[in-house]
Design a protein around this motif. Structure first.
Motif, PDB file in Angstrom:
ATOM      1  N   ARG A  86      18.315  -9.860   2.807  1.00 46.31           N
ATOM      2  CA  ARG A  86      18.546  -8.611   3.537  1.00 46.31           C
ATOM      3  C   ARG A  86      18.299  -8.776   5.040  1.00 46.31           C
ATOM      4  NH1 ARG A  86      16.036  -4.356  -0.778  1.00 46.31           N
ATOM      5  NH2 ARG A  86      14.821  -6.139  -1.449  1.00 46.31           N
ATOM      6  N   ASN A  87      18.487  -7.708   5.778  1.00 45.76           N
ATOM      7  CA  ASN A  87      18.256  -7.724   7.233  1.00 45.76           C
ATOM      8  C   ASN A  87      16.836  -8.151   7.555  1.00 45.76           C
ATOM      9  OD1 ASN A  87      20.355  -4.974   7.327  1.00 45.76           O
ATOM     10  ND2 ASN A  87      20.720  -6.773   8.566  1.00 45.76           N
ATOM     11  N   GLY A  88      16.729  -9.040   8.526  1.00 47.59           N
ATOM     12  CA  GLY A  88      15.413  -9.365   9.069  1.00 47.59           C
ATOM     13  C   GLY A  88      14.554 -10.307   8.239  1.00 47.59           C
ATOM     14  N   VAL A  89      15.143 -10.959   7.222  1.00 49.72           N
ATOM     15  CA  VAL A  89      14.328 -11.843   6.367  1.00 49.72           C
ATOM     16  C   VAL A  89      14.174 -13.248   6.946  1.00 49.72           C
ATOM     17  CG1 VAL A  89      14.857 -10.600   4.232  1.00 49.72           C
ATOM     18  CG2 VAL A  89      16.304 -12.527   4.934  1.00 49.72           C
ATOM     19  N   GLY A  90      14.985 -13.577   7.970  1.00 50.73           N
ATOM     20  CA  GLY A  90      14.823 -14.885   8.600  1.00 50.73           C
ATOM     21  C   GLY A  90      16.045 -15.803   8.503  1.00 50.73           C
ATOM     22  N   LYS A  91      17.185 -15.265   8.102  1.00 49.59           N
ATOM     23  CA  LYS A  91      18.382 -16.104   7.926  1.00 49.59           C
ATOM     24  C   LYS A  91      18.815 -16.739   9.250  1.00 49.59           C
ATOM     25  CE  LYS A  91      20.852 -12.648   6.342  1.00 49.59           C
ATOM     26  NZ  LYS A  91      19.871 -11.560   6.555  1.00 49.59           N
ATOM     27  N   THR A  92      18.937 -15.894  10.277  1.00 52.01           N
ATOM     28  CA  THR A  92      19.378 -16.420  11.576  1.00 52.01           C
ATOM     29  C   THR A  92      18.339 -17.383  12.151  1.00 52.01           C
ATOM     30  OG1 THR A  92      20.755 -14.502  12.041  1.00 52.01           O
ATOM     31  CG2 THR A  92      19.979 -15.748  13.947  1.00 52.01           C
ATOM     32  N   PRO A 117      27.413 -18.771  15.673  1.00 49.20           N
ATOM     33  CA  PRO A 117      26.308 -17.811  15.615  1.00 49.20           C
ATOM     34  C   PRO A 117      26.747 -16.437  15.119  1.00 49.20           C
ATOM     35  CG  PRO A 117      26.959 -18.203  17.890  1.00 49.20           C
ATOM     36  CD  PRO A 117      27.781 -19.123  17.046  1.00 49.20           C
ATOM     37  N   GLN A 118      25.771 -15.695  14.653  1.00 52.15           N
ATOM     38  CA  GLN A 118      26.023 -14.306  14.277  1.00 52.15           C
ATOM     39  C   GLN A 118      26.470 -13.561  15.531  1.00 52.15           C
ATOM     40  OE1 GLN A 118      22.504 -12.581  12.598  1.00 52.15           O
ATOM     41  NE2 GLN A 118      23.600 -10.848  11.710  1.00 52.15           N
ATOM     42  N   GLY A 119      27.501 -12.721  15.408  1.00 54.20           N
ATOM     43  CA  GLY A 119      27.997 -12.015  16.597  1.00 54.20           C
ATOM     44  C   GLY A 119      28.980 -12.842  17.398  1.00 54.20           C
ATOM     45  N   ASP A 130      26.991 -18.071  10.461  1.00 56.01           N
ATOM     46  CA  ASP A 130      25.997 -17.004  10.304  1.00 56.01           C
ATOM     47  C   ASP A 130      26.710 -15.651  10.203  1.00 56.01           C
ATOM     48  OD1 ASP A 130      23.791 -15.362  10.258  1.00 56.01           O
ATOM     49  OD2 ASP A 130      22.808 -16.264  12.003  1.00 56.01           O
ATOM     50  N   GLU A 131      26.795 -15.142   8.999  1.00 52.36           N
ATOM     51  CA  GLU A 131      27.432 -13.849   8.694  1.00 52.36           C
ATOM     52  C   GLU A 131      28.830 -13.697   9.304  1.00 52.36           C
ATOM     53  OE1 GLU A 131      25.277 -10.384   7.950  1.00 52.36           O
ATOM     54  OE2 GLU A 131      23.324 -11.298   8.237  1.00 52.36           O
ATOM     55  N   PRO A 132      29.742 -14.594   8.927  1.00 50.43           N
ATOM     56  CA  PRO A 132      31.094 -14.539   9.505  1.00 50.43           C
ATOM     57  C   PRO A 132      31.875 -13.286   9.106  1.00 50.43           C
ATOM     58  CG  PRO A 132      31.030 -16.120   7.708  1.00 50.43           C
ATOM     59  CD  PRO A 132      29.607 -15.698   7.963  1.00 50.43           C
TER      60      PRO A 132
HETATM   61  N1  LIG Z   1      13.661 -13.532  19.584  1.00 48.80           N
HETATM   62  C1  LIG Z   1      12.786 -13.037  18.702  1.00 48.80           C
HETATM   63  N2  LIG Z   1      11.510 -12.779  19.058  1.00 48.80           N
HETATM   64  C2  LIG Z   1      10.605 -12.284  18.177  1.00 48.80           C
HETATM   65  N3  LIG Z   1      10.891 -12.010  16.888  1.00 48.80           N
HETATM   66  C3  LIG Z   1      12.152 -12.248  16.465  1.00 48.80           C
HETATM   67  C4  LIG Z   1      13.164 -12.764  17.346  1.00 48.80           C
HETATM   68  N4  LIG Z   1      14.316 -12.879  16.659  1.00 48.80           N
HETATM   69  C5  LIG Z   1      14.041 -12.462  15.402  1.00 48.80           C
HETATM   70  N5  LIG Z   1      12.750 -12.095  15.281  1.00 48.80           N
HETATM   71  C6  LIG Z   1      12.081 -11.595  14.056  1.00 48.80           C
HETATM   72  O1  LIG Z   1      12.129 -12.609  13.074  1.00 48.80           O
HETATM   73  C7  LIG Z   1      12.421 -12.049  11.797  1.00 48.80           C
HETATM   74  C8  LIG Z   1      13.670 -12.691  11.214  1.00 48.80           C
HETATM   75  O2  LIG Z   1      14.787 -12.346  12.022  1.00 48.80           O
HETATM   76  P1  LIG Z   1      16.220 -12.971  11.790  1.00 48.80           P
HETATM   77  O3  LIG Z   1      17.084 -12.563  12.911  1.00 48.80           O
HETATM   78  O4  LIG Z   1      16.092 -14.410  11.509  1.00 48.80           O
HETATM   79  O5  LIG Z   1      16.666 -12.214  10.439  1.00 48.80           O
HETATM   80  P2  LIG Z   1      18.067 -12.187   9.705  1.00 48.80           P
HETATM   81  O6  LIG Z   1      17.778 -12.437   8.259  1.00 48.80           O
HETATM   82  O7  LIG Z   1      19.042 -13.057  10.375  1.00 48.80           O
HETATM   83  O8  LIG Z   1      18.493 -10.641   9.873  1.00 48.80           O
HETATM   84  P3  LIG Z   1      19.972  -9.992   9.979  1.00 48.80           P
HETATM   85  O9  LIG Z   1      20.481  -9.923   8.573  1.00 48.80           O
HETATM   86  O10 LIG Z   1      19.722  -8.647  10.524  1.00 48.80           O
HETATM   87  O11 LIG Z   1      20.813 -10.847  10.856  1.00 48.80           O
HETATM   88  C9  LIG Z   1      12.538 -10.544  11.992  1.00 48.80           C
HETATM   89  O12 LIG Z   1      11.302  -9.969  11.673  1.00 48.80           O
HETATM   90  C10 LIG Z   1      12.840 -10.413  13.467  1.00 48.80           C
HETATM   91  O13 LIG Z   1      12.334  -9.201  13.977  1.00 48.80           O
END
Ligand SMILES: Nc1ncnc2c1ncn2[C@@H]1O[C@H](COP(=O)(O)OP(=O)(O)OP(=O)(O)O)[C@@H](O)[C@H]1O
Ligand SMILES: [Mg+2]
Length: 232
Positions: free
Chosen positions: A35-41, A82-84, A157-159
């Motif tokens: 899900r969103n924000g789990v750390g994929k990117t 990259p995503q975006g 990343d999320e194409p």
């Molecule tokens: N530049 C940054 N500085 C501090 N924290 C960050 C930064 N980028 C991401 N995070 C935090 O790291 C965690 C993982 O973020 P990440 O972007 O890897 O998630 P994601 O799985 O790719 O989410 P999404 O599906 O929304 O793209 C999140 O808690 C986010 O808030």
């Protein structure tokens, strides 16, 4: 080919990945879900060199590349979309494609016509500015630019994020074709279980920075755990 072992990644004092391990092989699609924000990117940036792992190893072709800059990894065949998408909106499609050349030896600095076989729309729009393209066309441009590097590993990343269904299908077909050629490992970040299940040979699911499930693509399609972990 790619071996990620027990990797931690932090943003300053805030840790985003904990003890993450994953492999990706040439000729296979490895999906990274969550899900969103789990750390994929964050994980993709650790693979591409935009972030360094504080702990653990990232091995590519038998060599630890953690700490190497993105440019050096690109020269070793690691291409990152990259995503975006990150295309240059003021440059033309052609100029955007040419930005890939800096990581290539002079002899390879030309746009392989094969790119237009994969993405016919780009040929029609060569002289248009990147910013004039639709989201789906920009995504195709970003993938095409990555392919000009003749990668051995393609990171997407999320194409499909924010893209219309017909273009999602086209992108899926290109991913399948590239996989079936057997010349590159494909690491695909996705939130949509259906799209991922169609393409994945292997998968990992992240939850709060940790790997909480792994398995084969066949298992992904029927996994109750995956459904639960990915439900919004
Ligand atoms: N530049 C940054 N500085 C501090 N924290 C960050 C930064 N980028 C991401 N995070 C935090 O790291 C965690 C993982 O973020 P990440 O972007 O890897 O998630 P994601 O799985 O790719 O989410 P999404 O599906 O929304 O793209 C999140 O808690 C986010 O808030
Ligand atoms: Mg992300």
């Amino acid at each position: 080919m790619l071996k990620v072992k027990n990797v931690d990644v932090s943003y300053g004092a805030s840790q985003a990945l904990y003890d993450v391990s994953m492999d990706a092989e040439i000729g296979k699609v490895t999906c990274v879900l969550g899900r969103n924000g789990v750390g994929k990117t964050t994980l993709m940036k650790a693979l591409s060199g935009h972030l360094s792992a504080g702990k653990g190893q990232i091995e590519w072709m038998g060599k630890d590349i953690n700490g190497q800059a993105p440019f050096d990894r690109a020269r070793q065949g690691i291409a990152y979309v990259p995503q975006g998408r990150d295309i240059f909106s003021q440059l033309t499609v052609e100029e955007n494609l040419e930005t890939a050349f800096s990581a290539l030896p002079k002899s390879q600095r030309k746009i392989d016509p094969e790119i237009f076989a994969l993405f016919p729309v780009l040929q029609k729009m060569l002289k248009r500015r990147g910013g004039d393209l639709s989201g789906g066309q920009q995504q195709q441009l970003a993938i095409a630019r990555a392919l000009l590097l003749r990668p051995k590993m393609l990171i997407l990343d999320e194409p499909t994020e924010g893209i219309q269904p017909s273009v999602i299908k086209d992108i899926g077909k290109v991913i399948e074709l590239l996989r079936d050629r057997g010349e590159m490992a494909i690491v695909l970040v996705e939130q949509y279980l259906e799209f991922a299940a169609e393409l994945a040979d292997e998968f990992i699911i992240l939850e709060r920075g940790r790997v909480v499930a792994t398995g084969s693509g066949d298992e992904l399609a029927t996994s109750e755990q995956a459904k639960e972990l990915l439900a919004i």
